[in-house]
Motif scaffolding. Structure first.
Motif, PDB file in Angstrom:
ATOM      1  N   GLU A   4      -0.505   4.641  16.131  1.00 31.52           N
ATOM      2  CA  GLU A   4       1.416   4.164  16.255  1.00 31.52           C
ATOM      3  C   GLU A   4       0.928   3.932  17.946  1.00 31.52           C
ATOM      4  N   LEU A   5       1.121   2.956  18.477  1.00 30.55           N
ATOM      5  CA  LEU A   5       0.646   2.730  19.623  1.00 30.55           C
ATOM      6  C   LEU A   5       1.859   1.920  20.389  1.00 30.55           C
ATOM      7  N   VAL A   6       1.945   3.344  21.728  1.00 34.90           N
ATOM      8  CA  VAL A   6       3.713   2.635  22.160  1.00 34.90           C
ATOM      9  C   VAL A   6       2.865   2.643  23.380  1.00 34.90           C
ATOM     10  N   SER A   7       3.395   1.138  24.003  1.00 35.68           N
ATOM     11  CA  SER A   7       2.954   0.901  25.604  1.00 35.68           C
ATOM     12  C   SER A   7       4.683   0.679  26.351  1.00 35.68           C
ATOM     13  N   GLN A   8       4.085   1.459  27.466  1.00 34.94           N
ATOM     14  CA  GLN A   8       5.611   1.552  28.147  1.00 34.94           C
ATOM     15  C   GLN A   8       4.560   1.325  29.478  1.00 34.94           C
ATOM     16  N   ILE A   9       6.186   1.188  30.927  1.00 38.45           N
ATOM     17  CA  ILE A   9       5.506   1.384  32.348  1.00 38.45           C
ATOM     18  C   ILE A   9       4.520   2.530  32.551  1.00 38.45           C
ATOM     19  N   HIS A  10       4.143   2.509  33.456  1.00 37.90           N
ATOM     20  CA  HIS A  10       3.643   3.842  34.012  1.00 37.90           C
ATOM     21  C   HIS A  10       5.072   4.957  34.835  1.00 37.90           C
ATOM     22  N   LEU A  11       5.153   5.760  33.897  1.00 40.01           N
ATOM     23  CA  LEU A  11       6.517   6.512  33.864  1.00 40.01           C
ATOM     24  C   LEU A  11       5.339   7.856  33.782  1.00 40.01           C
ATOM     25  N   GLY A  12       4.213   8.109  33.638  1.00 44.98           N
ATOM     26  CA  GLY A  12       3.695   9.775  34.037  1.00 44.98           C
ATOM     27  C   GLY A  12       2.766  10.052  32.889  1.00 44.98           C
ATOM     28  N   GLY A  13       2.529  10.772  32.080  1.00 47.19           N
ATOM     29  CA  GLY A  13       1.715  11.801  31.874  1.00 47.19           C
ATOM     30  C   GLY A  13       3.463  12.749  31.142  1.00 47.19           C
ATOM     31  N   ASN A  14       4.184  13.156  31.835  1.00 47.18           N
ATOM     32  CA  ASN A  14       5.404  14.176  30.843  1.00 47.18           C
ATOM     33  C   ASN A  14       6.393  13.036  30.183  1.00 47.18           C
ATOM     34  N   ARG A  15       6.531  11.872  30.445  1.00 51.13           N
ATOM     35  CA  ARG A  15       7.253  10.774  30.027  1.00 51.13           C
ATOM     36  C   ARG A  15       6.828  10.856  28.666  1.00 51.13           C
ATOM     37  N   ALA A  16       5.406  10.135  29.165  1.00 51.42           N
ATOM     38  CA  ALA A  16       4.458   9.511  27.516  1.00 51.42           C
ATOM     39  C   ALA A  16       4.424  10.695  26.164  1.00 51.42           C
ATOM     40  N   ARG A  17       4.384  12.576  26.862  1.00 54.78           N
ATOM     41  CA  ARG A  17       4.184  12.999  25.781  1.00 54.78           C
ATOM     42  C   ARG A  17       5.842  13.396  25.171  1.00 54.78           C
ATOM     43  N   ASN A  18       7.085  12.835  26.415  1.00 48.99           N
ATOM     44  CA  ASN A  18       8.312  12.592  25.795  1.00 48.99           C
ATOM     45  C   ASN A  18       8.219  12.088  24.889  1.00 48.99           C
ATOM     46  N   GLU A  19       8.347  11.014  24.726  1.00 54.40           N
ATOM     47  CA  GLU A  19       7.790   9.612  23.885  1.00 54.40           C
ATOM     48  C   GLU A  19       7.214   9.832  22.175  1.00 54.40           C
ATOM     49  N   ILE A  20       6.071  10.687  22.414  1.00 50.11           N
ATOM     50  CA  ILE A  20       5.716  11.281  21.405  1.00 50.11           C
ATOM     51  C   ILE A  20       5.575  12.322  20.665  1.00 50.11           C
ATOM     52  N   LEU A  21       6.716  12.656  21.491  1.00 52.16           N
ATOM     53  CA  LEU A  21       7.736  14.609  20.703  1.00 52.16           C
ATOM     54  C   LEU A  21       8.798  13.475  19.684  1.00 52.16           C
ATOM     55  N   ARG A  22       9.527  12.864  20.463  1.00 54.26           N
ATOM     56  CA  ARG A  22      10.780  11.218  20.350  1.00 54.26           C
ATOM     57  C   ARG A  22       9.778  10.917  18.725  1.00 54.26           C
ATOM     58  N   ARG A  23       8.583  10.188  18.991  1.00 54.39           N
ATOM     59  CA  ARG A  23       8.499   9.578  17.626  1.00 54.39           C
ATOM     60  C   ARG A  23       7.956  10.623  16.328  1.00 54.39           C
ATOM     61  N   SER A  24       8.059  11.419  16.585  1.00 56.76           N
ATOM     62  CA  SER A  24       6.972  12.783  15.418  1.00 56.76           C
ATOM     63  C   SER A  24       7.503  12.797  14.928  1.00 56.76           C
ATOM     64  N   ARG A  25       6.746  13.263  13.041  1.00 54.88           N
ATOM     65  CA  ARG A  25       7.381  12.797  12.080  1.00 54.88           C
ATOM     66  C   ARG A  25       7.042  14.199  11.833  1.00 54.88           C
ATOM     67  N   GLY A  26       5.989  15.024  12.423  1.00 59.62           N
ATOM     68  CA  GLY A  26       5.537  15.896  11.450  1.00 59.62           C
ATOM     69  C   GLY A  26       6.009  17.035  11.718  1.00 59.62           C
ATOM     70  N   GLU A  27       5.171  18.321  11.073  1.00 58.32           N
ATOM     71  CA  GLU A  27       5.946  19.456  11.173  1.00 58.32           C
ATOM     72  C   GLU A  27       4.840  20.579  12.256  1.00 58.32           C
ATOM     73  N   TYR A  28       4.038  19.886  12.592  1.00 60.45           N
ATOM     74  CA  TYR A  28       3.509  20.203  13.706  1.00 60.45           C
ATOM     75  C   TYR A  28       2.925  19.616  14.725  1.00 60.45           C
ATOM     76  N   ILE A  29       2.834  19.770  15.737  1.00 60.08           N
ATOM     77  CA  ILE A  29       2.676  18.550  16.909  1.00 60.08           C
ATOM     78  C   ILE A  29       1.104  19.138  17.583  1.00 60.08           C
ATOM     79  N   GLN A  30       0.186  18.477  17.547  1.00 62.28           N
ATOM     80  CA  GLN A  30      -1.042  18.651  18.382  1.00 62.28           C
ATOM     81  C   GLN A  30      -0.676  17.392  19.052  1.00 62.28           C
ATOM     82  N   TYR A  31      -1.055  18.221  21.020  1.00 61.36           N
ATOM     83  CA  TYR A  31      -0.977  17.184  21.619  1.00 61.36           C
ATOM     84  C   TYR A  31      -2.317  16.978  22.309  1.00 61.36           C
ATOM     85  N   LEU A  32      -3.468  15.718  22.606  1.00 61.35           N
ATOM     86  CA  LEU A  32      -4.755  16.197  22.725  1.00 61.35           C
ATOM     87  C   LEU A  32      -4.862  15.331  24.207  1.00 61.35           C
TER      88      LEU A  32
END
Length: 152
Positions: free
Chosen positions: A59-87
């Protein structure tokens, strides 16, 4: 017993030289119930073009440059997993990383973490780890073994 879905989230900013290795390591996990989300955070290199080649495997999300924390928050928002693994986009996972942590950790755990292998000058060494300390305090103080070592 059902197999838990694991979300593997990768924020990416100008990571052209390393992003494919990170994505491939997520897709090649021995734990097969995996959702891979990559947030391209406004890269100006060829990262986005490389990521587009994965089609619906990620699942690819393209956004303007908002920084790594905002990108991780977007990942968390879209996550459907019981666990999350950041990489991080310049790191990769060993093929059995997620499966091993799920098998070895207690089912009621909020976070499972382990040492990571640090590669320098052609050799790999395990990172330091103190399992007795408060995991959240260690994480905030950057004492845990980097982003990829934790399964939340």
């Amino acid at each position: 017993m059902s197999v838990p879905l694991i979300t593997i989230g990768i924020p990416c900013y100008n990571a052209g030289p390393s992003i494919c290795r990170a994505v491939e390591s997520a897709l090649q996990q021995s734990h097969r119930a995996v959702q891979v989300i990559v947030v391209d955070d406004g890269s100006s290199d060829d990262s986005l073009e490389q990521l587009l080649t994965y089609g619906d495997r990620i699942e690819l999300v393209s956004q303007i440059h908002l920084g790594g924390n905002r990108a991780r928050n977007e990942i968390l928002r879209r996550s459907r997993g019981e666990y999350i693994q950041y990489l991080d986009a310049d790191d990769y996972l060993e093929p059995a990383k997620v499966e091993s942590q799920l098998q070895e950790g207690p089912a009621e755990a909020d976070v499972l973490y382990s040492q990571v292998l640090v590669e320098e000058n052609g050799h790999r060494e395990p990172s330091a780890l103190d399992p007795r300390g408060d995991v959240y305090a260690q994480w905030i103080a950057w004492q845990l073994p980097q982003t990829g070592g934790c399964l939340w």
